[in-house]
Write a protein that holds these residues in place. Sequence first.
Motif, PDB file in Angstrom:
ATOM      1  N   GLU A 354       0.847  -1.185   0.000  1.00  0.00           N
ATOM      2  CA  GLU A 354       0.000   0.000   0.000  1.00  0.00           C
ATOM      3  C   GLU A 354       0.884   1.237   0.000  1.00  0.00           C
ATOM      4  O   GLU A 354       2.106   1.153   0.096  1.00  0.00           O
ATOM      5  N   GLY A 355       0.242   2.396  -0.110  1.00  0.00           N
ATOM      6  CA  GLY A 355       0.989   3.648  -0.106  1.00  0.00           C
ATOM      7  C   GLY A 355       0.810   4.414  -1.404  1.00  0.00           C
ATOM      8  O   GLY A 355       0.213   3.932  -2.378  1.00  0.00           O
ATOM      9  N   ARG A 356       1.330   5.614  -1.436  1.00  0.00           N
ATOM     10  CA  ARG A 356       1.113   6.518  -2.561  1.00  0.00           C
ATOM     11  C   ARG A 356       1.773   6.022  -3.849  1.00  0.00           C
ATOM     12  O   ARG A 356       1.438   6.474  -4.940  1.00  0.00           O
ATOM     13  N   TYR A 357       2.716   5.082  -3.722  1.00  0.00           N
ATOM     14  CA  TYR A 357       3.407   4.581  -4.911  1.00  0.00           C
ATOM     15  C   TYR A 357       2.933   3.185  -5.310  1.00  0.00           C
ATOM     16  O   TYR A 357       3.636   2.461  -6.013  1.00  0.00           O
ATOM     17  N   ILE A 358       1.754   2.793  -4.897  1.00  0.00           N
ATOM     18  CA  ILE A 358       1.298   1.430  -5.149  1.00  0.00           C
ATOM     19  C   ILE A 358       1.156   1.139  -6.640  1.00  0.00           C
ATOM     20  O   ILE A 358       1.465   0.032  -7.098  1.00  0.00           O
ATOM     21  N   GLY A 382      -3.988   5.301 -17.500  1.00  0.00           N
ATOM     22  CA  GLY A 382      -2.707   5.906 -17.165  1.00  0.00           C
ATOM     23  C   GLY A 382      -2.542   6.248 -15.701  1.00  0.00           C
ATOM     24  O   GLY A 382      -1.457   6.657 -15.283  1.00  0.00           O
ATOM     25  N   SER A 383      -3.624   6.074 -14.907  1.00  0.00           N
ATOM     26  CA  SER A 383      -3.523   6.425 -13.488  1.00  0.00           C
ATOM     27  C   SER A 383      -3.990   5.318 -12.554  1.00  0.00           C
ATOM     28  O   SER A 383      -3.563   5.275 -11.397  1.00  0.00           O
ATOM     29  N   SER A 384      -4.867   4.441 -13.026  1.00  0.00           N
ATOM     30  CA  SER A 384      -5.435   3.406 -12.156  1.00  0.00           C
ATOM     31  C   SER A 384      -5.349   2.037 -12.820  1.00  0.00           C
ATOM     32  O   SER A 384      -5.365   1.910 -14.041  1.00  0.00           O
ATOM     33  N   ILE A 385      -5.270   1.016 -11.966  1.00  0.00           N
ATOM     34  CA  ILE A 385      -5.225  -0.371 -12.432  1.00  0.00           C
ATOM     35  C   ILE A 385      -6.551  -1.038 -12.086  1.00  0.00           C
ATOM     36  O   ILE A 385      -6.962  -1.043 -10.913  1.00  0.00           O
ATOM     37  N   TYR A 386      -7.236  -1.573 -13.098  1.00  0.00           N
ATOM     38  CA  TYR A 386      -8.454  -2.357 -12.898  1.00  0.00           C
ATOM     39  C   TYR A 386      -8.190  -3.770 -13.402  1.00  0.00           C
ATOM     40  O   TYR A 386      -7.558  -3.957 -14.437  1.00  0.00           O
ATOM     41  N   GLU A 400      -4.355   7.366  -5.332  1.00  0.00           N
ATOM     42  CA  GLU A 400      -5.125   8.316  -4.536  1.00  0.00           C
ATOM     43  C   GLU A 400      -5.530   7.710  -3.201  1.00  0.00           C
ATOM     44  O   GLU A 400      -5.419   8.334  -2.153  1.00  0.00           O
ATOM     45  N   ARG A 401      -5.987   6.481  -3.246  1.00  0.00           N
ATOM     46  CA  ARG A 401      -6.327   5.768  -2.014  1.00  0.00           C
ATOM     47  C   ARG A 401      -5.111   5.098  -1.394  1.00  0.00           C
ATOM     48  O   ARG A 401      -5.092   4.801  -0.212  1.00  0.00           O
ATOM     49  N   GLY A 402      -4.100   4.824  -2.218  1.00  0.00           N
ATOM     50  CA  GLY A 402      -2.884   4.198  -1.710  1.00  0.00           C
ATOM     51  C   GLY A 402      -3.036   2.728  -1.394  1.00  0.00           C
ATOM     52  O   GLY A 402      -2.262   2.171  -0.624  1.00  0.00           O
ATOM     53  N   ASN A 403      -4.072   2.081  -1.998  1.00  0.00           N
ATOM     54  CA  ASN A 403      -4.253   0.654  -1.734  1.00  0.00           C
ATOM     55  C   ASN A 403      -5.032   0.021  -2.875  1.00  0.00           C
ATOM     56  O   ASN A 403      -5.417   0.681  -3.840  1.00  0.00           O
TER      57      ASN A 403
END
Length: 722
Positions: A354-358, A382-386, A400-403
């Motif tokens: 977890e964390g801002r660099y996840i 480009g910003s989130s993994i689904y 953004e959530r860090g997890n």
Amino acid sequence: MTNTTKSQLSHFFQNTPSSAFNQFKHLLVLSLLITFSFSARTALGSITTVVTFDSNSRTKVQCVETKATILFNGQTYGLITSPYTGRTWLDRNLGATRTAISSTDTAAYGDLYQWGRKQDGHESRTSGTTSAQKDSIFSTTDKFITGSFDWVSAGVDNDGSKRASVWIDGEANDICPVGFNVPTKIDLENEMTLAGIDAPNTLDKAFSSFLRIPAAGFRNRATGGTILNTVSLAALWTRNASVSTGGVQQAKYLSIDRTGANYNNLDRAYGMSVRCIKSKPDTDTTGEYQAVVSGTLLRNVWLDRNLGATQKATSGTDSNAYGTYYKLGKATCPTNFTLPSEKDLKVLIAELGEGRYIVQNAFFSAMALPAAGHEKDDRTVGSSIYLRGAGNQVVLINSERGNGRFYEDKAENNDGIPVRCIKETSSIGSDASTELVTLTITDNSPKPNGSGKGIIGAAKTVTFTFDFSEPVVGFTVSDVKIENGKIVAGAIIPVSEAPANTRWTLTAFPTQGMSSNSLVVTIPANSALDRNANGNVIASRSVSLNTEPPKAIVIEKWATDASADKGSGAKQLIGRPDPGLNPGDPAVKNHPKSWLEGKGNKGLTNLTLTYDKDEPLYIQSVVIRQTFNTGWGVDMISGIDSDGKETPLYNSFNNELSEVSGADRTNSSWGTQVNDRTIALNSKAMRLGPFYKIKVLVGVQSAGGFDGVDAVKITGFKDKPL
């Protein structure tokens, strides 16, 4: 017995396609305890077959296709294809004259390279040695460099990045054939895991594998370049540099002995084997999938890219690696692979942390997950993994959530979501154990009755130990909930002596000023997951607090003994002040009982003062009784502990160490009267110690100036102040 004669069997397989070998495996069952190998030419290349018979006459047959041969540095190497990852490797260590026919085949040992160093002659097992480090990563000597941690001088390439960038195909220190590289840790780890090269009998498994790894030993930089552990150890460099916590320049290597295979760090000046791998999979440009091993606990096997992607991600925003966006029920994985279950996805999230660099961590993991987003919202690309799993499970990972979490919007059923398939044998099925993980928390606080609840005093820390009943992943410092205290250093520490991933420690500092409260540490349920994605039960531990600061008892002491620098001009050294001298009396320039009386241009002088050795103090202030003063009088004070260690406490030129009280100017006539000059130490200096000696620097540097000191008193505390 090992039989390497090819003529007896190779004619039988002459020009037989590799796909036909399964037809002949049943012919190889012999009632002997035997391992032998043979080779045959086919239309596709050559085949090396390893046949192993155990004591129960069971056979293990492995056919490894050698696609071609290449000539490199006077040696002919075969090219072998991994049956697990599809990657192409050399069939032997660099410098070996043949593929290993046993784990102790000396002709297959090959050369021993220092990490990141080019082929310059040093790699020969019989090369000479020198202790002279190089001032460049482009070595020009044929000597093996011994003695130091690294073969280059300090500051040349401490983090190893320069050598890592040139120890690759086509660069200055390239040691592999064209199109080949020194493997990364992940390259080796994938093959070892998928091939099942693990304890017990790890060396035997390494030799019996398609890589035919021999126990070539290593060359020791610390013992003059001697070669050690042949027969009992295989050591292969990876391309990954590392730096130890102590700053030692090291690199990662694969160590294989009879008890296991491990990836460790070792000094770059050691000599080890190198096995080269083709720079990219043959199928990279065709969009065919490879297998990768992910995680520290389960070692799960996943596809190396999203379903439908034409290549493995080269960056977190590599659009060629995004793959196809699948609606619910529309994705079909390749043979032997399946959509991940909810439990698979839970473990994946836990492994990523977890964390801002996840999101960045997910790309840099073995899975190289790109931030492909989802089909109906371009803002997520480009910003989130689904990732879509079996059923209607969808995982969202963003910084953004860090997890990572399960996406709760059911509209994703008709939304396009990327898919990453997991091998069926790795997937956690519905029949897996559902037993929760138990957690025991202990602490090292003093127990008044020898057991039960502990109690912690003022200014003390307490260390908690967390023991899980089985290996887990996902346990981080953010899972620790603490009341009436704070975590020291902000981290949990894994305990290496315990089984991997089962024990951690954490140090806490309690809230001060409490006498009826407890420091409580709690680990919520499901903070960590086991190999079946079962969470832990909630657990907590409390320690009683008695952190009210003790009433400080100030102790005053005059020195019992004193000594001065040789030639200081001290007329008399006594421990107590002269009863005939009191503050305010007229200054006495040449008082016969002063500890120190400068003569002429003697200048600054050190006085060493001894107090009660049986009761050392944390010093609060120092009082200098001066019989005559022409300047500041005291420039520096140091404390000396029972081990003789000297610690600076006061420096008139450094305000961070102490604060000079106004007492040195309290008497307006401080230059004409006997004067007590008080130097009050700041809180930082007062916490140093305790000391039973002090050293003071007295006098002046100006010509003709001098100071007279009658006595020196210290005030302080027996216990360390808060």
